[in-house]
Structures are given as C-alpha cells and as structure tokens.
Scaffold this motif. Structure first.
Motif, PDB file in Angstrom:
ATOM      1  N   ASP A   1      -4.708  -3.755   3.902  1.00 15.72           N
ATOM      2  CA  ASP A   1      -5.533  -4.197   2.786  1.00 15.72           C
ATOM      3  C   ASP A   1      -5.350  -3.309   1.565  1.00 15.72           C
ATOM      4  OD1 ASP A   1      -6.661  -6.176   4.438  1.00 15.72           O
ATOM      5  OD2 ASP A   1      -8.154  -4.760   5.204  1.00 15.72           O
TER       6      ASP A   1
ATOM      7  N   ASP B   1      -6.431  -3.400  -3.037  1.00 17.32           N
ATOM      8  CA  ASP B   1      -7.358  -3.991  -4.002  1.00 17.32           C
ATOM      9  C   ASP B   1      -6.993  -5.427  -4.357  1.00 17.32           C
ATOM     10  OD1 ASP B   1      -8.697  -1.583  -4.076  1.00 17.32           O
ATOM     11  OD2 ASP B   1      -7.621  -0.861  -5.861  1.00 17.32           O
ATOM     12  N   SER B   2      -5.709  -5.775  -4.225  1.00 15.76           N
ATOM     13  CA  SER B   2      -5.262  -7.098  -4.679  1.00 15.76           C
ATOM     14  C   SER B   2      -4.815  -8.037  -3.566  1.00 15.76           C
ATOM     15  CB  SER B   2      -4.107  -6.943  -5.680  1.00 15.76           C
ATOM     16  OG  SER B   2      -3.051  -6.186  -5.112  1.00 15.76           O
ATOM     17  N   TYR B   3      -4.555  -7.522  -2.353  1.00 19.22           N
ATOM     18  CA  TYR B   3      -4.060  -8.400  -1.290  1.00 19.22           C
ATOM     19  C   TYR B   3      -4.534  -7.935   0.084  1.00 19.22           C
ATOM     20  CZ  TYR B   3      -0.744  -4.707  -0.116  1.00 19.22           C
ATOM     21  OH  TYR B   3      -0.188  -3.505   0.262  1.00 19.22           O
TER      22      TYR B   3
ATOM     23  N   SER C   1      -4.457 -13.235  -1.484  1.00 18.68           N
ATOM     24  CA  SER C   1      -5.075 -12.577  -2.625  1.00 18.68           C
ATOM     25  C   SER C   1      -6.540 -12.286  -2.327  1.00 18.68           C
ATOM     26  CB  SER C   1      -4.962 -13.458  -3.864  1.00 18.68           C
ATOM     27  OG  SER C   1      -5.700 -12.912  -4.939  1.00 18.68           O
ATOM     28  N   THR C   2      -7.000 -11.128  -2.752  1.00 16.86           N
ATOM     29  CA  THR C   2      -8.416 -10.779  -2.596  1.00 16.86           C
ATOM     30  C   THR C   2      -9.246 -11.252  -3.785  1.00 16.86           C
ATOM     31  OG1 THR C   2      -8.015  -8.615  -3.611  1.00 16.86           O
ATOM     32  CG2 THR C   2      -7.881  -8.748  -1.204  1.00 16.86           C
ATOM     33  N   GLN C   3      -8.566 -11.784  -4.796  1.00 22.27           N
ATOM     34  CA  GLN C   3      -9.266 -12.173  -6.019  1.00 22.27           C
ATOM     35  C   GLN C   3      -9.121 -13.655  -6.350  1.00 22.27           C
ATOM     36  OE1 GLN C   3      -7.474  -9.577  -8.895  1.00 22.27           O
ATOM     37  NE2 GLN C   3      -8.248  -7.705  -7.937  1.00 22.27           N
ATOM     38  N   HIS C   4      -8.077 -14.286  -5.818  1.00 22.56           N
ATOM     39  CA  HIS C   4      -7.828 -15.694  -6.146  1.00 22.56           C
ATOM     40  C   HIS C   4      -7.521 -16.468  -4.867  1.00 22.56           C
ATOM     41  CE1 HIS C   4      -7.572 -14.332 -10.298  1.00 22.56           C
ATOM     42  NE2 HIS C   4      -6.676 -13.436  -9.919  1.00 22.56           N
ATOM     43  N   ASP C   5      -7.549 -17.777  -4.995  1.00 26.48           N
ATOM     44  CA  ASP C   5      -7.231 -18.651  -3.868  1.00 26.48           C
ATOM     45  C   ASP C   5      -5.726 -18.873  -3.813  1.00 26.48           C
ATOM     46  OD1 ASP C   5      -7.370 -20.369  -1.754  1.00 26.48           O
ATOM     47  OD2 ASP C   5      -7.944 -22.118  -2.957  1.00 26.48           O
TER      48      ASP C   5
END
Length: 299
Positions: A223, A225-227, A249-253
């Motif tokens: 893990d 911050d971004s993935y 992605s941890t921020q987008h779908d």
C-alpha cells in the motif's frame, strides 16, 4: 547543410531534442550551424575553433547557441565525430571489413569506452538517491524514469530506471534493477505512474540481496498513498512463471492489471523451445496491452 554529415554522429537525435526542448529555436539553429561548419573545417584543415566561429556568427545574429548545454553538446558531438570517423559503409565493403579484426576492435573500443559525465548522472549521484542504486549502473538524466514526486520529499521522483527505444515508439521499454528492500514501493509506483501492464523479470531470487518484492499471496498487499497492489494468481510453465497482479487507486475508481513473466534461470538458457515460448508469451501480452511500456527487471 548536408544532413548526411550528422549521420556520422551516433548521438541520439531524441536525446538532442529532449535536452533542448525548453529552448527557443534560434539556439538549436545555431547549434546545427556550428556543427556543420566545424565538421567541414575538420575535413578541410584538420583543426576546429568552436569559440571563434560562434563568436563570429553571434555578431551577425544574437542568441545563436543559446545555452551552456548546447555549447557543451557541440563539443561532445565533435569529439564523437573525430573518434568514430566515417562509419557509413557501402554494401560491397561489408564482406571485406568483417575480416578486419583491427577495424572491428577499434570500433568496439570506441563504443565501450563511453562514460557518462557527472553532469549527465547528477540525479543518480545525489546523496538522497545514491542509496537507491545497485552497483555502478546509473540512469542518465535525459533518459531516467521519473516518479510522481511527493511534496517536500527530496529525491521522491527518483528510481534507478532507464527508458529505452522500441521498434514502434521511443518510450517502449523501461530497464530497471531488481528492487531493494527500501525501493519496493518506488518500483510499484513506477508501474502505476507509467501504466505498465507487462513486467519481464530476468532476475533470480534469494533471501538476502534479491528478495521477492511482491505479496506472497492474495491475503496481503503493498500500500501507498496513491495505490494498493495485490497478488492474484500464479501459473507455472516449463522453465518460467507468470504472475498476475492488480493495482487499485486509493483515490479514484481505477485499477491496473499487471502480468509478470519471470524467467528465473536467465541467462543460463538450456532449452531453446522454452526461450521461444517465453518470448512469444511476452510478445502476445504486449500486443494485447500496449497502453504502457514493458518493464525489464534484471539484477
């Protein structure tokens, strides 16, 4: 200007364009003019005076050769032209020259004697980045792979990875070292940032210096911050292994499907049929997934 003169130079034009991509056209034009004139002066008189000629033409047009990098490039290109000489060969010359060991040896020495200058590997030599390098193989600044930088974290954009040209496009391959313990997340960040869907691994594993850098099973993940990267499956072939991963992605779908083709006995290749099968698998995977480069991992 005779374009053929510049075919003598083995310096990549893409490197030249990338080096000067932020400069005005007059600087590049001046660089071509100086190179053309100095190559002709070398042929006619056996001498070269870059400073004097540039001073002369800048009195006629300002900003010809605009940057220090362009001025250095002129000297580097002329040195290579002098060392390499005329390397264009007619078809009928090949048969004779292949018997000339001295000719071939001299050309080979010219190639292997090349050493990148400190200015060209300055990013790799920074103290914050030097601990991320194995051995003495470094990416030059103009071809190094960049990571998404983290605000306020110096060196966060660095990984020991180099872009290489392919047959169909300039940035077709990334060649990188086997990740170290503290660069594993950087490796997968590179995969994520550059939309890599095919990894060719030619590095064997051990428990100390060349350890596994992916999750052991589907119950764990890597893990950032971004993935989030997870292991999906493994398939054993005759002499190689394929592994499938998913990066989300941890921020987008959005998610990225990644396949690793691993030949652990490379370069001890005993079975020609297996080598062929491995290459075909890589080719078929890359043909189906051409959105990003192919990453080659080696010790």
């Amino acid at each position: 200007m005779n374009v053929c003169d510049y075919r003598k130079l083995s310096i990549s034009m893409s490197y030249y364009l990338q080096l000067f991509r932020n400069n005005a056209g007059v600087g590049r034009t001046g660089t071509y003019i100086v190179l053309d004139a100095m190559l002709k002066q070398i042929q006619a008189k056996g001498v070269v005076n870059v400073f004097g000629f540039l001073l002369h033409i800048r009195n006629q047009r300002n900003f010809l050769v605009q940057t220090e990098e362009q001025y250095i490039f002129i000297h580097d290109a002329l040195v290579e032209a002098i060392m390499s000489g005329e390397t264009n060969l007619r078809m009928e010359q090949i048969q004779e020259l292949k018997k000339s060991n001295s000719y071939l040896e001299q050309q080979y020495k010219n190639i292997i004697q090349f050493q990148a200058k400190d200015i060209h590997i300055s990013a790799a030599m920074k103290q914050v980045n030097s601990i991320k390098n194995r051995g003495a193989i470094f990416p030059v600044n103009s071809y190094r792979v960049h990571l998404t930088p983290k605000p306020g974290e110096e060196g966060s954009d660095y990984i020991n990875g180099t872009w290489l040209h392919g047959f169909r496009r300039l940035k077709d391959f990334i060649v990188t070292q086997h990740p170290m313990h503290h660069t594993v997340k950087d490796f997968w960040q590179m995969i994520w940032d550059h939309n890599v869907q095919t990894i060719v691994m030619l590095s064997s594993l051990d428990e100390i210096n060349f350890a596994q850098f992916w999750p052991a099973d589907d119950t764990t993940s890597i893990d950032s911050d971004s993935y989030r990267m997870r292991f999906l499956s493994k398939c054993n072939k005759s002499d190689y292994v394929t592994r499938d991963f998913i990066i989300q992605s941890t921020q987008h779908d959005y998610e990225l499907s990644v396949k690793m083709l691993h030949y652990p006995s490379w370069p001890n290749l005993a079975n020609a049929n297996t080598i062929y099968d491995f290459i075909v698998d890589v080719h078929e995977r890359a043909s189906d997934y051409r959105n990003g480069p192919i990453v080659i991992v080696d010790r």
